[in-house]
Scaffold this active site. Structure first.
Site, PDB file in Angstrom:
ATOM      1  N   PRO A 108      -4.866  -2.233   9.284  1.00 40.04           N
ATOM      2  CG  PRO A 108      -6.318  -2.867  11.027  1.00 40.04           C
ATOM      3  CD  PRO A 108      -6.190  -1.918   9.858  1.00 40.04           C
ATOM      4  CE  LYS A 109      -6.168  -3.597   3.740  1.00 38.43           C
ATOM      5  NZ  LYS A 109      -6.441  -3.569   2.303  1.00 38.43           N
TER       6      LYS A 109
END
Length: 261
Positions: A115-116
């Protein structure tokens, strides 16, 4: 270009110049500052997806300096990782990550499901203090400090923690906005060469931000801090749970993400 060529060469976008290379993805002199803290258990439960389970209301806020990584380059990242269990096995769930380098953002999201988001984290030594910061745009959202190499850590315990499974919620939308992929992914760190690990006094401050909501898991008590330096390989993952069973249509009825005109 013939469609057979497209199929044979397809790995990532753009087709003829992918944003990141094929692995393996090796990291040398990867440096961690990890502060474990106690948080609001009710809020934590609301953010961890089933079938992952919580045992304690703990969060690990991590700052990671990566000066030498295969294909991804020289960059820093920061984020929140939550200790969980999955089918009786202890591991970690990555809640959010922020970094300053596009290839690992693209590759992390597309390959594993990390989840960047793009932001500006730093990790550096200021005289006798290890300092981690996270800025989203011009706004500071996290600051961590730790006494530099105050106490040698138990290396066997650190190796065991690095060997635990890690879990990600991978979400890829269909072209109509409905979920095409919604899976729980497991991955591991491999070929770990632990260069050193230290404990020490630490502090962590978080500030509210609409798009980097790390403060929604408030710091109630700092439990421990760890400074780690290691070489390792980031292995590819495997799907351990599918939130969209094959028996169900992928274009879920009654759900629409059509853009407003």
């Amino acid at each position: 270009m013939h469609q057979d060529t497209v199929r044979a060469t397809a790995f990532a976008m753009p087709l003829t110049s992918p944003a990141y290379p094929v692995g393996p993805y090796r990291f040398r002199n990867r440096e961690y500052l990890i502060i474990t803290y106690r948080t609001d258990p009710k809020k934590l439960r609301s953010l961890v997806p089933e079938p992952l389970e919580l045992s304690e209301p703990l969060v690990k806020f991590e700052f990671i300096r990566m000066p030498d990584s295969t294909g991804f380059g020289n960059y820093t990242e920061s984020g929140q990782v939550i200790p969980v269990t999955f089918r009786g096995r202890k591991g970690s769930y990555t809640h959010c990550m922020f970094l300053n380098d596009h290839p690992p953002i693209a590759g992390g999201r597309e390959l594993w499901g990390f989840p960047k988001k793009l932001a500006t984290p730093t990790l550096r030594t200021e005289t006798d203090t290890l300092v981690g910061t996270l800025d989203y745009g011009p706004v500071r959202v996290a600051t961590a400090t730790m006494g530099y190499k105050h106490e040698a850590a138990d290396l066997s315990a650190v190796r065991s923690s690095l060997a635990e499974p890690n879990f990600l919620l991978k979400i890829i939308p269909h072209v109509d906005g409905t979920p095409r992929i919604c899976e729980l992914v497991e991955y591991h760190l491999e070929d770990v060469d632990l260069r050193g690990a230290w404990a020490g006094p630490a502090s962590l401050n978080l500030w509210s931000h609409a798009l980097a909501p790390v403060a929604e898991l408030p710091v109630l008590e700092v439990v421990s801090a760890m400074h780690i330096v290691a070489d390792l390989t980031l292995a590819l993952g495997k799907v351990v749970h599918d939130y969209l069973p094959k028996s169900e249509p992928r274009d879920l009825k009654g759900r629409s993400h059509a853009f407003a005109e």
